[in-house]
Design a protein around this motif. Structure first.
Motif, PDB file in Angstrom:
ATOM      1  N   UNK A  91       0.863  -1.183   0.000  1.00 14.77           N
ATOM      2  CA  UNK A  91       0.000   0.000   0.000  1.00 14.77           C
ATOM      3  C   UNK A  91       0.898   1.231   0.000  1.00 14.77           C
ATOM      4  N   UNK A  92       0.826   2.012  -1.058  1.00 17.99           N
ATOM      5  CA  UNK A  92       1.676   3.185  -1.188  1.00 17.99           C
ATOM      6  C   UNK A  92       1.078   4.370  -0.438  1.00 17.99           C
ATOM      7  N   UNK A 379      -3.439 -11.188  -8.530  1.00 18.56           N
ATOM      8  CA  UNK A 379      -3.216 -10.745  -7.153  1.00 18.56           C
ATOM      9  C   UNK A 379      -3.030  -9.237  -7.144  1.00 18.56           C
ATOM     10  N   UNK A 380      -3.567  -8.612  -6.101  1.00 20.55           N
ATOM     11  CA  UNK A 380      -3.436  -7.164  -5.939  1.00 20.55           C
ATOM     12  C   UNK A 380      -2.035  -6.868  -5.420  1.00 20.55           C
ATOM     13  N   UNK A 381      -1.157  -6.412  -6.319  1.00 23.14           N
ATOM     14  CA  UNK A 381       0.251  -6.225  -5.965  1.00 23.14           C
ATOM     15  C   UNK A 381       0.516  -4.865  -5.333  1.00 23.14           C
ATOM     16  N   UNK A 382      -0.084  -3.812  -5.871  1.00 26.44           N
ATOM     17  CA  UNK A 382       0.150  -2.456  -5.365  1.00 26.44           C
ATOM     18  C   UNK A 382      -1.159  -1.679  -5.356  1.00 26.44           C
ATOM     19  N   UNK A 383      -1.270  -0.774  -4.396  1.00 28.73           N
ATOM     20  CA  UNK A 383      -2.502  -0.002  -4.235  1.00 28.73           C
ATOM     21  C   UNK A 383      -2.162   1.361  -3.650  1.00 28.73           C
ATOM     22  N   UNK A 384      -2.636   2.430  -4.315  1.00 26.20           N
ATOM     23  CA  UNK A 384      -2.435   3.775  -3.785  1.00 26.20           C
ATOM     24  C   UNK A 384      -3.787   4.480  -3.650  1.00 26.20           C
ATOM     25  N   UNK A 385      -4.177   4.846  -2.426  1.00 28.96           N
ATOM     26  CA  UNK A 385      -5.382   5.673  -2.237  1.00 28.96           C
ATOM     27  C   UNK A 385      -5.106   7.103  -2.687  1.00 28.96           C
ATOM     28  N   UNK A 386      -6.105   7.732  -3.300  1.00 33.30           N
ATOM     29  CA  UNK A 386      -5.944   9.081  -3.841  1.00 33.30           C
ATOM     30  C   UNK A 386      -7.114   9.962  -3.399  1.00 33.30           C
ATOM     31  N   UNK A 387      -6.808  11.021  -2.661  1.00 33.99           N
ATOM     32  CA  UNK A 387      -7.814  12.011  -2.274  1.00 33.99           C
ATOM     33  C   UNK A 387      -7.720  13.200  -3.220  1.00 33.99           C
ATOM     34  N   UNK A 388      -8.212  13.026  -4.430  1.00 29.48           N
ATOM     35  CA  UNK A 388      -8.073  14.076  -5.442  1.00 29.48           C
ATOM     36  C   UNK A 388      -9.000  15.258  -5.156  1.00 29.48           C
ATOM     37  N   UNK A 399      -4.234   1.097  -8.906  1.00 32.43           N
ATOM     38  CA  UNK A 399      -3.878  -0.234  -8.418  1.00 32.43           C
ATOM     39  C   UNK A 399      -3.204  -1.055  -9.516  1.00 32.43           C
ATOM     40  N   UNK A 400      -2.417  -2.027  -9.070  1.00 31.53           N
ATOM     41  CA  UNK A 400      -1.727  -2.945  -9.983  1.00 31.53           C
ATOM     42  C   UNK A 400      -2.093  -4.382  -9.613  1.00 31.53           C
ATOM     43  N   UNK A 401      -2.518  -5.157 -10.628  1.00 34.26           N
ATOM     44  CA  UNK A 401      -2.810  -6.577 -10.465  1.00 34.26           C
ATOM     45  C   UNK A 401      -1.837  -7.384 -11.321  1.00 34.26           C
ATOM     46  N   UNK A 402      -1.346  -8.481 -10.760  1.00 36.97           N
ATOM     47  CA  UNK A 402      -0.415  -9.340 -11.477  1.00 36.97           C
ATOM     48  C   UNK A 402      -0.794 -10.809 -11.277  1.00 36.97           C
ATOM     49  N   UNK A 403      -0.424 -11.623 -12.256  1.00 39.85           N
ATOM     50  CA  UNK A 403      -0.577 -13.075 -12.080  1.00 39.85           C
ATOM     51  C   UNK A 403       0.537 -13.810 -12.824  1.00 39.85           C
TER      52      UNK A 403
END
Length: 403
Positions: A91-92, A379-388, A399-403
């Motif tokens: 989680x970034x 799989x959910x590899x990376x996730x960044x919440x954004x309060x734009x 978000x980034x998903x990889x398999x």
């Protein structure tokens, strides 16, 4: 026994919630609530910076400090993921847009016997809040509040008027809706207003669709150093800061992918960045349903030496199929708030696809779609919440998903 209740979290709509589940308006974690319902401010409760807060429906969280805002955005995204049984590998840091950064907004106005009222609507109401200032809007939009109010007061029709403002390369693009021009004087006044306020473009919808009445030079928006024609009413990310961060994340996460499909591509916000910042041989397919956005993207893609191919395709009714998706090294998608259920199902079924970047403006629809990807082996590899949308309960993510 204490007769005070403690606020322990914020609900999705911004209310404070006590340890017993009671919802309390204008309260934040750390506040206490007396038996009579009075909020006693705690360490995270601050003085709202805008005098209109509390009546204006544009913001819900100006009384929360930076830590609370950041936690709210983070928790909305993480809880949406957990609700579908998903946990991110990384989680970034949560992004919060700065003040005075929002470059697009829709305001409302009404002519009165004393002039005009112009601003946002009250929360849950059609009543307008008379705005004199706004700490959310970009200064180039804020400076138009007074002149716009005077113009509507002098030449506006009876009833509500919608005013869409966007900041493009040449200045402010203004669209007036429900605004019939009554005679030559009103028409000339609109042109004088556009010229005197150095508008990039003025479009007016008199009931038959938007017509451009002022545009000294073609309006453009620069996306990753590529000037792109900006159709009237075109979608832009709300702040340049959030756009730059999400683009940077996407470019980093897609790494050495040489053939990328950008779905729901719009004007090419991500497509031009991916084509320009990846391997020299990277090519990007930019698929978009809105014809004006597609044509703008297509016109600029001609200057990319064949690295961006823009196609007109309705991905809700005609999503890319697994046989098409298997040709790509990676997919990026940035769908509307409703998500992209049909397209996500085809992505999950594409056996050769190993990497997906999903940009979302709705954690709930994203989480639903993410669960479909997870069922397809991603799989959910990376996730960044954004309060734009600063001080708003509107939350976004990349978000980034990889398999």
């Amino acid at each position: 026994m204490s007769d005070h209740s403690q606020i322990v979290r914020l609900a999705a709509k911004g209310d404070g919630v006590t340890d017993s589940g009671q919802h309390v308006a204008l309260a934040v974690p750390g506040d206490t609530v007396t038996a009579h319902g009075e909020v006693v401010p705690g360490a995270h409760h601050i003085e709202p910076p805008c005098p209109h807060f509390g009546t204006c429906g544009g913001c819900q969280l100006q009384h929360a400090d930076e830590e609370t805002l950041r936690n709210f955005v983070h928790d909305r995204v993480i809880n949406a993921a957990k609700g579908q049984g998903l946990e991110a590998g990384e989680v970034l840091d949560t992004h919060l847009s700065p003040t005075n950064a929002r470059r697009r907004a829709t305001l409302h106005a009404m002519r009165t016997h004393k002039g005009a009222v112009l601003g946002f609507r009250e929360g849950g109401s059609h009543r307008l809040v008379h705005l004199d200032e706004c700490p959310v809007l970009h200064p180039d939009l804020t400076r138009l509040l007074g002149p716009l109010r005077d113009f509507v007061g002098s030449h506006g029709p009876k009833g509500n008027v919608n005013l869409a403002l966007s900041l493009c390369d040449q200045g402010v693009d203004l669209g007036l809706e429900h605004f019939p021009l009554d005679g030559l004087e009103a028409t000339e006044a609109s042109l004088d207003f556009a010229r005197d306020n150095a508008l990039a473009r003025l479009t007016i919808d008199q009931g038959y669709g938007a017509e451009t009445v002022w545009e000294p030079e073609p309006a453009t928006v620069t996306l990753s150093r590529m000037p792109v024609a900006m159709p009237a009413g075109a979608f832009l990310q709300a702040t340049a800061e959030a756009e730059a961060l999400m683009v940077a994340d996407a470019c980093e996460w897609l790494g050495e992918a040489r053939l990328v499909a950008d779905l729901f591509a719009g004007l090419g916000t991500f497509a031009f960045a991916l084509a320009g910042k990846g391997p020299s041989s990277r090519k990007v397919l930019a698929a978009e349903a809105d014809q004006t956005a597609h044509l703008a993207c297509k016109a600029s893609s001609a200057r990319m030496g064949g690295k961006v191919l823009a196609i007109h395709r309705d991905l809700f009714r005609n999503p890319l199929q697994p046989s098409e998706l298997d040709r790509f090294d990676a997919v990026l998608l940035d769908p509307p708030r409703a998500g992209a259920r049909a397209q996500i199902a085809e992505i999950a079924a594409a056996s050769g696809l190993e990497r997906v970047v999903y940009v979302s403006c709705n954690p709930s629809s994203w989480a639903r779609d993410a669960a479909i990807l997870a069922a397809g082996g991603f799989k959910l590899a990376k996730l960044r919440p954004v309060g734009q949308f600063r001080w708003s309960t509107h939350v976004e993510l990349v978000s980034l998903f990889e398999r």
